[in-house]
Design a protein around this motif. Structure first.
Motif, mmCIF file in Angstrom:
data_model
loop_
_atom_site.group_PDB
_atom_site.id
_atom_site.type_symbol
_atom_site.label_atom_id
_atom_site.label_comp_id
_atom_site.label_asym_id
_atom_site.label_seq_id
_atom_site.Cartn_x
_atom_site.Cartn_y
_atom_site.Cartn_z
ATOM 1 N N ILE A 1 7.378 -25.008 -30.484
ATOM 2 C CA ILE A 1 6.316 -26.129 -30.464
ATOM 3 C C ILE A 1 5.476 -26.090 -29.338
ATOM 4 N N THR A 2 4.043 -25.778 -29.634
ATOM 5 C CA THR A 2 3.151 -25.724 -28.756
ATOM 6 C C THR A 2 1.973 -26.346 -28.567
ATOM 7 N N ASP A 3 1.288 -26.587 -27.869
ATOM 8 C CA ASP A 3 -0.129 -27.450 -27.922
ATOM 9 C C ASP A 3 -1.141 -26.749 -27.461
ATOM 10 N N GLY A 4 -0.756 -25.396 -26.970
ATOM 11 C CA GLY A 4 -1.939 -24.392 -26.290
ATOM 12 C C GLY A 4 -1.899 -22.942 -26.734
ATOM 13 N N GLU A 5 -1.836 -22.269 -25.571
ATOM 14 C CA GLU A 5 -1.713 -20.769 -25.751
ATOM 15 C C GLU A 5 -1.070 -20.192 -24.528
ATOM 16 N N PRO A 6 -0.521 -19.040 -24.763
ATOM 17 C CA PRO A 6 0.275 -18.589 -23.700
ATOM 18 C C PRO A 6 -0.607 -18.338 -22.260
ATOM 19 N N THR A 7 -0.094 -18.703 -20.956
ATOM 20 C CA THR A 7 -0.808 -18.387 -20.037
ATOM 21 C C THR A 7 -0.193 -17.192 -19.137
ATOM 22 N N ASP A 8 0.689 -16.598 -19.794
ATOM 23 C CA ASP A 8 1.292 -15.442 -19.202
ATOM 24 C C ASP A 8 1.332 -14.281 -20.332
ATOM 25 N N ALA A 9 1.975 -13.228 -19.990
ATOM 26 C CA ALA A 9 1.776 -12.002 -20.759
ATOM 27 C C ALA A 9 2.574 -12.309 -22.067
ATOM 28 N N TRP A 10 2.237 -11.980 -23.071
ATOM 29 C CA TRP A 10 3.139 -12.266 -24.593
ATOM 30 C C TRP A 10 3.138 -11.220 -25.509
ATOM 31 N N ASP A 11 2.611 -10.047 -25.247
ATOM 32 C CA ASP A 11 2.507 -8.859 -26.112
ATOM 33 C C ASP A 11 4.069 -8.649 -26.468
ATOM 34 N N ASP A 12 4.702 -8.390 -25.348
ATOM 35 C CA ASP A 12 6.256 -7.854 -25.545
ATOM 36 C C ASP A 12 7.017 -9.022 -26.361
ATOM 37 N N ALA A 13 6.759 -10.222 -26.187
ATOM 38 C CA ALA A 13 7.300 -11.249 -26.870
ATOM 39 C C ALA A 13 7.078 -11.221 -28.374
ATOM 40 N N ALA A 14 6.004 -10.838 -28.533
ATOM 41 C CA ALA A 14 5.438 -10.714 -29.898
ATOM 42 C C ALA A 14 6.071 -9.675 -30.682
ATOM 43 N N THR A 15 6.047 -8.488 -30.005
ATOM 44 C CA THR A 15 6.888 -7.371 -30.698
ATOM 45 C C THR A 15 8.405 -7.574 -30.883
ATOM 46 N N ARG A 16 9.006 -8.255 -30.010
ATOM 47 C CA ARG A 16 10.445 -8.544 -30.080
ATOM 48 C C ARG A 16 10.686 -9.443 -31.464
ATOM 49 N N VAL A 17 9.620 -10.376 -31.350
ATOM 50 C CA VAL A 17 9.745 -11.476 -32.516
ATOM 51 C C VAL A 17 9.783 -10.539 -33.834
ATOM 52 N N ALA A 18 8.758 -9.772 -33.663
ATOM 53 C CA ALA A 18 8.493 -8.827 -35.043
ATOM 54 C C ALA A 18 9.762 -7.954 -35.217
ATOM 55 N N GLU A 19 10.206 -7.366 -34.353
ATOM 56 C CA GLU A 19 11.568 -6.530 -34.661
ATOM 57 C C GLU A 19 12.679 -7.355 -34.951
ATOM 58 N N ALA A 20 12.892 -8.411 -34.421
ATOM 59 C CA ALA A 20 13.788 -9.352 -35.012
ATOM 60 C C ALA A 20 13.764 -9.916 -36.207
ATOM 61 N N GLU A 21 12.553 -10.182 -36.778
ATOM 62 C CA GLU A 21 12.443 -10.859 -38.016
ATOM 63 C C GLU A 21 12.747 -9.620 -38.850
ATOM 64 N N GLU A 22 12.095 -8.233 -38.486
ATOM 65 C CA GLU A 22 12.246 -7.119 -39.462
ATOM 66 C C GLU A 22 13.738 -6.753 -39.535
ATOM 67 N N SER A 23 14.612 -7.010 -38.652
ATOM 68 C CA SER A 23 15.933 -6.622 -38.883
ATOM 69 C C SER A 23 16.749 -7.804 -39.198
ATOM 70 N N ASN A 24 16.126 -8.793 -39.743
ATOM 71 C CA ASN A 24 16.899 -10.079 -40.263
ATOM 72 C C ASN A 24 17.809 -10.571 -38.899
ATOM 73 N N GLY A 25 17.278 -10.494 -37.508
ATOM 74 C CA GLY A 25 18.095 -10.992 -36.617
ATOM 75 C C GLY A 25 18.037 -12.383 -36.456
ATOM 76 N N VAL A 26 16.927 -13.021 -36.796
ATOM 77 C CA VAL A 26 16.574 -14.182 -36.314
ATOM 78 C C VAL A 26 15.641 -14.777 -37.343
ATOM 79 N N ALA A 27 15.598 -16.261 -37.535
ATOM 80 C CA ALA A 27 14.470 -16.830 -38.331
ATOM 81 C C ALA A 27 13.537 -17.668 -37.250
ATOM 82 N N PHE A 28 12.362 -17.022 -37.026
ATOM 83 C CA PHE A 28 11.408 -17.831 -35.956
ATOM 84 C C PHE A 28 10.282 -18.655 -36.708
ATOM 85 N N PHE A 29 10.249 -19.623 -36.053
ATOM 86 C CA PHE A 29 9.313 -20.743 -36.722
ATOM 87 C C PHE A 29 8.560 -21.319 -35.423
#
Lengths: 250, 236
Positions: B146-174
């Motif tokens: 839950i956020t009301d803004g945007e990242p003030t730090d680097a987030w590319d890596d995090a986004a890639t990890r989320v995509a991979e985790a969803e792809e491998s059915n490892g987590v449900a990210f909302f």
């Protein structure tokens, strides 16, 4: 009864889970069985997928059709290879679900269900399964083994259904080690109570022993089995639908 | 079906003698299956005032709702990672919903969302490892951002990890964006369509989350989670 022939005595019950009562989804488990002379039992249990629109119908259709199909084949032919017969039964049941979906104008997935099918005759006991139900049989030394168990999925709430595209690779057909005098079929709602999940899903003897003893009693009624499945003790551990079918040979 | 003859009298006798299957049958002692959920909460300075108060109220509502469900209280596990002042803070490690006491969060600082997402994904993987090591059955874990803004730090890596985790059915990210959130960036981070919170309806959101967790932790929901509609709190 009479002539010294042994035969199967069967007790089965499917009970709606408290969670389903709360959400008003109704019981989505089903079971069916029949006896074919001289001494063959055919039995099935099915568990409809919670998210499937017609889960209850799917489970009921699968349980009944698979039993009727095996019975029909046995009556029509003298010699049937059990592996082939049970494999055919799973495929035919799936086709039946597909026909129903087509006729009613929706996807087969709306009828998603697991299915565990058993055929027991003097020649032996065979089991076919898709999904996360369990079939448990006894052994001469008094121990219990699960038959046609298959790989457990990583997540408790995900399994392959008979209606899934990958059902064939998930379908297990196996012969139980002989001889067998007691068989229990259960859906996954009871798994937590009946199987030692930390020990590879080994059947928990103190769970089954009293139940099989009860099932052998001449005056045992399905309603007593239902009362047990609906009891407070069971409801506190699982709010899923539960099905238990007990068959004993005497 | 073959009908087996019964005797009412014998049945009556058995009841009177107190024979009860419920008493005789012994259950296997299996650990409760677990449903792990990480709440990733933006506590940056823009959340100060009414938004953080509403968020804290929402957390109280979550505790209250899930506490009414005895099964969920034992099965749902909640961890909280807040991100704002001082980077990503693990406010609370995994506790069952029954043991969970809603914290009171304070707002301040920037929005280190990338760090927070990485922390949450690490926590989920470690928790699954713990489950497997202890023979605990589990459901697919959730991460709820839950956020009301945007990242003030680097987030590319995090986004890639989320995509991979969803792809491998490892987590449900909302992901849920509060008024002022950069939904475009959220769309790049979350595989599932991010949702927009209607005003400050945190209470409705958290009750919905509790209801969803309760469903997941109860009976099987099939190959996809059948969540209740978010119409009570999401803006169209």
């Amino acid at each position: 009864m009479g002539f010294g022939l042994s035969n199967w005595k069967v007790l089965g019950a499917s009970v709606e889970g408290s969670g389903h009562r709360r959400d008003r989804t109704g019981c989505q488990d089903s079971h069916a069985w029949t006896l074919i002379a001289p001494a063959t039992l055919v039995a099935a249990v099915a568990d409809g997928a919670g998210s499937a629109r017609r889960a209850a119908d799917g489970a009921k259709l699968a349980a009944r059709f698979s039993v009727e199909y095996v019975a029909w084949r046995l009556c029509e032919h003298d010699q049937v290879d059990p592996f082939e017969l049970l494999s055919d039964a799973m495929a035919a049941t799936r086709q039946s679900l597909a026909r129903t979906a087509g006729r009613d104008g929706h996807e087969i997935g709306d009828l998603a269900t697991t299915l565990a099918l058993v055929m027991a005759s003097p020649e032996g006991v065979w089991v076919a399964q898709v999904g996360d139900g369990s079939v448990v049989v006894d052994q001469p030394d008094g121990s219990l083994v699960a038959v046609a168990d298959g790989e457990r999925e990583e997540y408790l709430n995900e399994t392959t259904f008979l209606t899934s595209k990958s059902w064939r690779s998930a379908c297990r057909v196996e012969q139980a080690p002989s001889p067998v005098e007691s068989i229990a079929l259960l859906t996954d709602g009871l798994g937590l109570l009946a199987l030692d999940l930390t020990d590879g899903g080994r059947p928990h003897l103190p769970f089954f022993a009293p139940l099989l003893g009860f099932a052998r009693a001449e005056d045992a009624r399905p309603s007593e089995l239902e009362r047990f499945l609906e009891s407070e003790r069971v409801a506190t551990r699982t709010d899923d639908d539960v099905t238990l079918l007990l068959a004993t040979l005497s | 079906m073959v009908a087996i003859p019964r005797q009412d009298a014998l049945d009556e006798y058995r009841r009177e003698e107190g024979f009860s299957l419920a008493d005789e049958v012994e259950f296997a002692s299996n650990p409760e299956p677990r449903c792990a959920c990480v709440l990733l909460l933006d506590t940056s300075s823009s959340m100060g005032g009414r938004p953080i108060a509403a968020l804290n109220e929402g957390l109280r509502a979550f505790q209250a709702d899930i506490g009414t469900d005895t099964l969920a209280s034992r099965r749902v596990e909640v961890a909280i990672v807040a991100f704002g002042q001082g980077g990503a803070q693990t406010v609370q490690g995994f506790l069952t919903a029954g043991e969970f006491v809603s914290p009171t969060l304070a707002a301040g600082g920037s929005t280190p969302m990338g760090e927070a997402i990485n922390r949450a994904l690490d926590m989920v993987e470690n928790r699954k490892r713990d489950y497997r090591a202890n023979g605990v059955a589990y459901y697919r874990p959730w991460v709820f951002l839950i956020t009301d803004g945007e990242p003030t730090d680097a987030w590319d890596d995090a986004a890639t990890r989320v995509a991979e985790a969803e792809e491998s059915n490892g987590v449900a990210f909302f992901a849920v964006g509060v008024e002022g959130a950069n939904m475009d960036i959220l769309k790049q981070i979350s595989v599932r369509e991010p949702m927009k919170l209607d005003g400050l309806k945190f209470t409705e959101l958290f009750v919905w989350l509790s209801q969803s967790q309760r469903r997941v932790s109860a009976s099987r929901v099939g190959e996809q989670a059948a969540l209740p509609p978010p119409s009570g709190w999401a803006s169209v």
